[in-house]
Design an enzyme around this catalytic site. Structure first.
Site, PDB file in Angstrom:
ATOM      1  N   HIS A 118       0.847  -1.197   0.000  1.00  0.00           N
ATOM      2  CA  HIS A 118       0.000   0.000   0.000  1.00  0.00           C
ATOM      3  C   HIS A 118       0.881   1.244   0.000  1.00  0.00           C
ATOM      4  CE1 HIS A 118      -3.441   2.551   0.835  1.00  0.00           C
ATOM      5  NE2 HIS A 118      -2.665   3.208   1.677  1.00  0.00           N
ATOM      6  N   ASP A 159     -15.251   2.671   7.820  1.00  0.00           N
ATOM      7  CA  ASP A 159     -14.169   3.599   7.456  1.00  0.00           C
ATOM      8  C   ASP A 159     -14.663   4.619   6.444  1.00  0.00           C
ATOM      9  OD1 ASP A 159     -11.371   4.556   7.141  1.00  0.00           O
ATOM     10  OD2 ASP A 159     -11.700   3.794   5.123  1.00  0.00           O
ATOM     11  N   ARG A 165     -14.637  12.764   9.016  1.00  0.00           N
ATOM     12  CA  ARG A 165     -13.366  13.401   9.408  1.00  0.00           C
ATOM     13  C   ARG A 165     -13.000  14.511   8.435  1.00  0.00           C
ATOM     14  NH1 ARG A 165      -9.736   8.626   8.855  1.00  0.00           N
ATOM     15  NH2 ARG A 165      -8.071  10.118   9.195  1.00  0.00           N
ATOM     16  N   SER A 212      -7.514   3.538   9.511  1.00  0.00           N
ATOM     17  CA  SER A 212      -8.277   3.614   8.267  1.00  0.00           C
ATOM     18  C   SER A 212      -7.578   2.808   7.170  1.00  0.00           C
ATOM     19  CB  SER A 212      -8.400   5.094   7.881  1.00  0.00           C
ATOM     20  OG  SER A 212      -8.826   5.251   6.562  1.00  0.00           O
ATOM     21  N   LYS A 230      -8.614  -1.431   5.708  1.00  0.00           N
ATOM     22  CA  LYS A 230      -8.912  -1.807   4.316  1.00  0.00           C
ATOM     23  C   LYS A 230      -7.999  -2.945   3.851  1.00  0.00           C
ATOM     24  CE  LYS A 230      -8.805   2.605   3.238  1.00  0.00           C
ATOM     25  NZ  LYS A 230      -9.239   3.956   3.514  1.00  0.00           N
TER      26      LYS A 230
HETATM   27  N1  URA Z   1      -5.903   7.335   3.460  1.00  0.00           N
HETATM   28  C1  URA Z   1      -6.829   6.553   4.052  1.00  0.00           C
HETATM   29  O1  URA Z   1      -7.197   5.514   3.520  1.00  0.00           O
HETATM   30  N2  URA Z   1      -7.331   6.950   5.245  1.00  0.00           N
HETATM   31  C2  URA Z   1      -6.958   8.068   5.865  1.00  0.00           C
HETATM   32  O2  URA Z   1      -7.437   8.356   6.946  1.00  0.00           O
HETATM   33  C3  URA Z   1      -6.007   8.880   5.227  1.00  0.00           C
HETATM   34  C4  URA Z   1      -5.487   8.478   4.019  1.00  0.00           C
END
Ligand code: URA
Length: 434
Positions: free
Chosen positions: A82, A161, A168, A183, A187
């Site tokens: 990632h 999320d 947010r 977050s 994923k």
């Molecule tokens: N990327 C994400 O997936 N989540 C965040 O909170 C910030 C960047």
């Protein structure tokens, strides 16, 4: 349990239990906890933080809030990669086939680009016929048979999320390390990874602008990995200038091909080899990162990585013959050079400005709904540290909408800072966090 008590506890800097965190996330996902309470809680976390255990609990609560991909039928250790996002970051296009050629199964879900950053799914769609929509069964079959598949994110992955991130974004609580770390990791875990290699970008084009914050984010994600039993390695890499030499979807496909053929820019190759080497080690395909780098270099040299790219593209319905001549997918009206206005040395190239310039040409989305032009973008001919003469090309603009040319040219010129004395470019890889 009452939501107000959980908010108050966090407001006062106390540690939340696993049950309290789960109660909050389940309630927010099913709508029984309203946005205003969740906003207050997010703000309390912003100021008071969360420890490693709380952050891991939040990650797992969000990971299990929707669909979870089961990759257990695919043999081998599934290592995901990632990147926290950047400009010209075409590493997935290089790494997915390259590490698959080394025997590491790659079962990857990727996103689309937004704002000044690009997305892997858009880049792959620049290849005619390439489909990013496979059923779960097709996806796992392709990984088992071909060793690699990349698809768009399932609609119901980590809905908690998705909702919390939206909240947010409008309550000034994005920039909290435990909230960002959970977050991202939620994923990856929901997408079925056994182990994860993270590329945390740092600098002007990155989400994290300072090295200190980037290291903290990397440490928080690695700590989540160890709390939840997923091995995790993070590298901190430079995003003060764009990575590689192409910004734009088809242009990045072209650059990925060049890199897999051993003719890519050195910075892109180095980031790919570093990330790839940790993927091989985590998957048990090499004992050390050095051994893994040699293996990957050999797969580039022998052409095995490029052949795997062609197989992977063909398996997902793409016309793999364009990879032999990627200029076929650069369908633009004009290629317009941006030339230097003075002699000197490139001291810096503001990545964010270059990303915005490519977006102005039509390569990126201003909003989620924007249509993009997969052929347009920028090819950078000079990078930080390079000497340049007045009139020499700094970058080529690949243009379809000729009305945007002058404004984009100005933006690119503003992004390049040219000074009279030679400069040492910034380091490319600042740290590896394990
Ligand atoms: N990327 C994400 O997936 N989540 C965040 O909170 C910030 C960047």
């Amino acid at each position: 349990m009452r939501t107000v008590d959980i908010i108050q506890k966090k407001r006062d800097g106390l540690e939340l239990t696993t049950e309290e965190i789960r109660f909050l996330i389940e309630g927010y996902t099913d709508g029984s906890i309203p946005d205003y309470q969740m906003s207050a809680w997010a703000m309390a976390v912003f100021f008071k933080g969360m420890n490693a255990r709380e952050t891991a609990d939040l990650t797992m609560a969000m990971a299990s809030s929707g669909d979870q991909i089961d990759l257990s039928s695919i043999p081998g250790v599934k290592v995901d990669k990632h990147s926290t996002g950047g400009v010209g970051d075409t590493t997935t296009l290089v790494l997915a086939p390259l590490v698959a050629a080394a025997g590491v199964p790659v079962a990857k879900m990727s996103g689309r680009g937004l704002g000044h950053t690009g997305g892997t799914i858009d880049k792959l769609e620049a290849i005619p016929g390439f489909s990013v929509e496979l059923t779960e069964e097709q996806f796992t079959r392709q990984v088992t048979e071909q060793g690699v598949a990349v698809i768009g994110q399932s609609g119901n992955l980590t809905p908690a999320d998705k909702k919390l991130y939206g909240l947010r974004d409008v309550t000034a609580t994005v920039n909290s390390i435990p909230l960002i770390a959970s977050s991202i990791m939620s994923k990856k875990i929901a997408a079925g990874a056994d182990a994860i290699v993270l590329d945390v970008k740092t600098g002007s084009g990155a989400f994290m602008k300072t090295l200190d914050d980037s290291i903290k984010l990397a440490q928080a994600m690695v700590a989540i990995g160890s709390e939840v039993g997923r091995e995790c390695v993070a590298i901190i890499s430079d995003m003060d200038q764009p990575l590689g030499a192409a910004v734009g979807n088809a242009l990045e496909v072209q650059l990925a091909v060049e890199t897999l053929q051993g003719n890519g820019p050195k910075d892109l190759e180095e980031v790919c080899l570093t990330l790839g080497s940790h993927m091989l080690v985590l998957a048990g395909k090499a004992a050390t990162a050095e051994e893994a780098v040699s293996k990957l270099q050999e797969l580039i040299r022998s052409g095995a990585g490029f052949r795997k790219f062609k197989e992977f593209v063909a398996a997902q319905g793409g016309d793999s013959s364009v990879l032999d001549d990627p200029t076929r997918i650069l369908n633009v009206k004009e290629v317009v050079p941006v030339v230097a206005e003075q002699d000197g040395y490139v001291a810096s190239i503001t990545a964010e400005e270059i990303g915005v310039a490519a977006m102005m040409l039509g390569a990126g989305r201003e909003t989620k709904e924007s249509q993009i032009d997969l052929s347009v973008g920028l090819r950078l001919r000079k990078k930080s540290g390079d000497a340049v003469k007045k009139g020499e090309t700094l970058a080529d603009m690949y243009v379809n909408n000729t009305g945007s040319v002058e404004a984009v040219k100005r933006k690119v010129l503003d992004a390049y800072r040219i000074v009279s004395n030679p400069v040492e470019p910034d380091p490319l890889i600042y740290a590896v966090i394990t």
